[in-house]
Design a protein around this motif. Structure first.
Motif, PDB file in Angstrom:
ATOM      1  N   LEU A 185       0.832  -1.220   0.000  1.00 43.08           N
ATOM      2  CA  LEU A 185       0.000   0.000   0.000  1.00 43.08           C
ATOM      3  C   LEU A 185       0.863   1.264   0.000  1.00 43.08           C
ATOM      4  CD1 LEU A 185      -2.835  -1.117   2.463  1.00 43.08           C
ATOM      5  CD2 LEU A 185      -2.657  -1.452   0.005  1.00 43.08           C
ATOM      6  N   ASN A 186       1.935   1.197  -0.772  1.00 49.36           N
ATOM      7  CA  ASN A 186       2.855   2.341  -0.924  1.00 49.36           C
ATOM      8  C   ASN A 186       3.419   2.823   0.407  1.00 49.36           C
ATOM      9  OD1 ASN A 186       2.360   2.289  -3.725  1.00 49.36           O
ATOM     10  ND2 ASN A 186       0.533   3.540  -3.451  1.00 49.36           N
ATOM     11  N   ALA A 187       3.651   1.885   1.308  1.00 51.79           N
ATOM     12  CA  ALA A 187       4.303   2.253   2.575  1.00 51.79           C
ATOM     13  C   ALA A 187       5.626   2.941   2.236  1.00 51.79           C
ATOM     14  CB  ALA A 187       4.539   1.025   3.434  1.00 51.79           C
ATOM     15  N   LEU A 188       5.917   3.981   2.983  1.00 56.72           N
ATOM     16  CA  LEU A 188       7.037   4.868   2.633  1.00 56.72           C
ATOM     17  C   LEU A 188       8.346   4.368   3.241  1.00 56.72           C
ATOM     18  CD1 LEU A 188       4.915   8.075   3.230  1.00 56.72           C
ATOM     19  CD2 LEU A 188       5.523   7.114   1.000  1.00 56.72           C
ATOM     20  N   CYS A 189       8.914   3.342   2.621  1.00 58.88           N
ATOM     21  CA  CYS A 189      10.191   2.809   3.105  1.00 58.88           C
ATOM     22  C   CYS A 189      11.305   3.794   2.752  1.00 58.88           C
ATOM     23  CB  CYS A 189      10.468   1.450   2.482  1.00 58.88           C
ATOM     24  SG  CYS A 189      10.642   1.495   0.691  1.00 58.88           S
ATOM     25  N   GLU A 190      12.466   3.555   3.320  1.00 58.93           N
ATOM     26  CA  GLU A 190      13.582   4.478   3.123  1.00 58.93           C
ATOM     27  C   GLU A 190      13.941   4.623   1.644  1.00 58.93           C
ATOM     28  OE1 GLU A 190      16.750   3.676   5.916  1.00 58.93           O
ATOM     29  OE2 GLU A 190      18.048   5.023   4.758  1.00 58.93           O
ATOM     30  N   GLU A 191      13.983   3.490   0.958  1.00 62.53           N
ATOM     31  CA  GLU A 191      14.347   3.501  -0.464  1.00 62.53           C
ATOM     32  C   GLU A 191      13.360   4.365  -1.271  1.00 62.53           C
ATOM     33  OE1 GLU A 191      16.968   2.294  -1.768  1.00 62.53           O
ATOM     34  OE2 GLU A 191      16.504   2.416  -3.919  1.00 62.53           O
ATOM     35  N   LEU A 192      12.076   4.210  -0.975  1.00 62.77           N
ATOM     36  CA  LEU A 192      11.068   5.005  -1.688  1.00 62.77           C
ATOM     37  C   LEU A 192      11.281   6.494  -1.411  1.00 62.77           C
ATOM     38  CD1 LEU A 192       7.293   4.355  -2.124  1.00 62.77           C
ATOM     39  CD2 LEU A 192       8.097   6.614  -1.490  1.00 62.77           C
ATOM     40  N   MET A 193      11.522   6.837  -0.160  1.00 65.33           N
ATOM     41  CA  MET A 193      11.690   8.259   0.166  1.00 65.33           C
ATOM     42  C   MET A 193      12.946   8.831  -0.496  1.00 65.33           C
ATOM     43  SD  MET A 193       8.985   9.023   1.672  1.00 65.33           S
ATOM     44  CE  MET A 193       9.235  10.711   2.199  1.00 65.33           C
ATOM     45  N   LEU A 194      13.993   8.015  -0.600  1.00 69.18           N
ATOM     46  CA  LEU A 194      15.208   8.470  -1.290  1.00 69.18           C
ATOM     47  C   LEU A 194      14.924   8.703  -2.767  1.00 69.18           C
ATOM     48  CD1 LEU A 194      18.021   6.255   0.292  1.00 69.18           C
ATOM     49  CD2 LEU A 194      17.893   8.768   0.307  1.00 69.18           C
ATOM     50  N   GLU A 195      14.202   7.761  -3.368  1.00 62.73           N
ATOM     51  CA  GLU A 195      13.871   7.910  -4.788  1.00 62.73           C
ATOM     52  C   GLU A 195      12.970   9.123  -5.008  1.00 62.73           C
ATOM     53  OE1 GLU A 195      14.274   3.255  -6.235  1.00 62.73           O
ATOM     54  OE2 GLU A 195      12.440   4.350  -6.689  1.00 62.73           O
ATOM     55  N   LEU A 196      12.017   9.308  -4.106  1.00 60.27           N
ATOM     56  CA  LEU A 196      11.111  10.455  -4.228  1.00 60.27           C
ATOM     57  C   LEU A 196      11.910  11.760  -4.166  1.00 60.27           C
ATOM     58  CD1 LEU A 196       8.202  11.589  -4.348  1.00 60.27           C
ATOM     59  CD2 LEU A 196       8.100  11.396  -1.851  1.00 60.27           C
ATOM     60  N   SER A 197      12.815  11.850  -3.212  1.00 60.49           N
ATOM     61  CA  SER A 197      13.647  13.060  -3.100  1.00 60.49           C
ATOM     62  C   SER A 197      14.446  13.285  -4.372  1.00 60.49           C
ATOM     63  CB  SER A 197      14.646  12.941  -1.937  1.00 60.49           C
ATOM     64  OG  SER A 197      13.963  12.932  -0.731  1.00 60.49           O
ATOM     65  N   HIS A 198      15.017  12.213  -4.888  1.00 57.24           N
ATOM     66  CA  HIS A 198      15.830  12.315  -6.095  1.00 57.24           C
ATOM     67  C   HIS A 198      14.988  12.786  -7.273  1.00 57.24           C
ATOM     68  CE1 HIS A 198      18.132  10.961  -9.619  1.00 57.24           C
ATOM     69  NE2 HIS A 198      19.194  11.167  -8.860  1.00 57.24           N
ATOM     70  N   ALA A 199      13.803  12.180  -7.433  1.00 61.82           N
ATOM     71  CA  ALA A 199      12.923  12.538  -8.558  1.00 61.82           C
ATOM     72  C   ALA A 199      12.471  13.995  -8.442  1.00 61.82           C
ATOM     73  CB  ALA A 199      11.718  11.610  -8.604  1.00 61.82           C
ATOM     74  N   LEU A 200      12.175  14.423  -7.208  1.00 61.09           N
ATOM     75  CA  LEU A 200      11.757  15.818  -7.012  1.00 61.09           C
ATOM     76  C   LEU A 200      12.897  16.764  -7.369  1.00 61.09           C
ATOM     77  CD1 LEU A 200       9.828  15.395  -3.646  1.00 61.09           C
ATOM     78  CD2 LEU A 200       8.815  16.128  -5.817  1.00 61.09           C
ATOM     79  N   ASP A 201      14.115  16.405  -6.973  1.00 58.45           N
ATOM     80  CA  ASP A 201      15.279  17.241  -7.313  1.00 58.45           C
ATOM     81  C   ASP A 201      15.453  17.349  -8.823  1.00 58.45           C
ATOM     82  OD1 ASP A 201      15.911  17.867  -4.732  1.00 58.45           O
ATOM     83  OD2 ASP A 201      17.415  16.281  -4.508  1.00 58.45           O
ATOM     84  N   GLU A 202      15.246  16.237  -9.522  1.00 59.80           N
ATOM     85  CA  GLU A 202      15.388  16.250 -10.980  1.00 59.80           C
ATOM     86  C   GLU A 202      14.358  17.198 -11.616  1.00 59.80           C
ATOM     87  OE1 GLU A 202      17.755  14.435 -13.023  1.00 59.80           O
ATOM     88  OE2 GLU A 202      18.603  14.550 -11.005  1.00 59.80           O
ATOM     89  N   TYR A 203      13.116  17.137 -11.128  1.00 64.32           N
ATOM     90  CA  TYR A 203      12.075  18.030 -11.650  1.00 64.32           C
ATOM     91  C   TYR A 203      12.349  19.480 -11.268  1.00 64.32           C
ATOM     92  CZ  TYR A 203       9.103  14.102 -13.065  1.00 64.32           C
ATOM     93  OH  TYR A 203       8.594  12.988 -13.673  1.00 64.32           O
TER      94      TYR A 203
END
Ligand code: CAA
Length: 257
Positions: free
Chosen positions: A29-47
């Protein structure tokens, strides 16, 4: 470009100017594990760096926006680890992004998931969306805004009730409380969020970022900063262009400068 395993990322909108991110851990259910949060931060930085992107949409896959921090990951942690380590260290990274972010909440937004939505700038809810801070059920308390942002948005009584009981509110209740600005049929949710993002992206990026900063200031400290941010827009070409175009009754041509 980096390959992501926890999120899906693609540009959307007729002009490819909307950064779209879908949380992609369907089974948990899209639990926010560390890896997901790292990827999210990275993707946001790219945008954030992408000159063509003017706004960002975040949604979830399946029946959840995000069911909170990953309880399986947190279960074995103790105080020394969460206090001394980098626990939740990248969680507020999203608040550093200057481009407007829309959360399209498609289902459960619980705990850290509700807090993630509140760290975005606009929240749209699908009809099946629900919001809650169930940390109390786990013997803990909301740690990423539930005790701060939530009361400012929905008022003290409702925030207390949500955080102290762990009960969820549905999309209509969230709308009534001002937690979300629109409730949409589930199948239209993402398209409408992208449409709004496209509209925002059509304006001067310096103006939208300054506007976002000024409004967020109302949620943090004093209102003085708002006035100074408004004044700051007067150092930019786009403010002059926008006002000149209005007066001349023509379309503005923003140069993001
Ligand atoms: N972390 C890890 N795994 C989770 C999860 C979470 N937050 N939420 C759901 N899952 C997992 C479940 O363990 C289950 O996995 P298995 O198939 O391996 O058993 C899978 O996702 C599906 O979940 P359910 O079977 O429970 O689905 P459901 O439809 O019966 O219930 C739910 C849905 C009501 C959302 C329920 O899953 C639930 O209550 N989840 C936990 C919500 C929660 O407490 N969130 C707050 C976390 S704490 C936090 O976020 C701290 C903070 O402030 C930063």
């Amino acid at each position: 470009p980096k390959t992501y395993t926890q999120i899906l990322v693609e540009k959307r909108g007729e002009k490819n100017n909307v950064g779209f991110i879908q949380l992609n851990r369907r089974k948990s259910l899209n639990a926010l594990c560390e890896e997901l949060m790292l990827e999210l931060s990275h993707a946001l930085d790219e945008y954030e760096k992408d000159k063509n992107v003017g706004a960002i949409v975040i949604t979830g896959i399946g029946k959840a926006f995000a069911a909170g921090a990953d309880i399986k990951e947190m279960e074995g942690l103790d105080f020394t680890k969460v206090y001394g380590g980098d626990f939740l260290s990248n969680w507020t990274h999203i608040t550093k992004i200057t481009k407007p972010i829309i959360a399209a909440v498609n289902g459960f937004a619980l705990g850290g998931g509700c807090e993630l939505a509140m760290m975005c700038d606009i929240i749209y809810a699908g009809e099946k969306a629900s919001f809650g801070q169930p940390e109390i059920i786990l013997g803990t308390i909301p740690g990423a805004g539930g005790t701060q942002r939530l009361p400012r948005v929905v008022g003290k009584s409702m925030a207390m009730e949500m955080c102290l009981t762990g009960d969820r509110v549905n999309a209509q209740q969230a709308l009534q409380a001002g937690l979300v600005s629109k409730v949409l049929p589930d199948e239209q949710l993402v398209d409408e969020a992208v449409k709004t993002a496209e509209k925002i992206a059509s304006y001067s990026k310096v103006a939208t970022s300054m506007c976002k900063e000024a409004i967020n200031t109302a949620y943090e400290t004093s209102s003085e900063r708002m006035v100074s941010t408004l004044k700051e827009t007067f150092t930019r070409n786009d403010r002059r262009e926008g006002m000149s175009a209005f007066v001349a009754k023509r379309k503005p041509e923003f140069t993001d400068s």
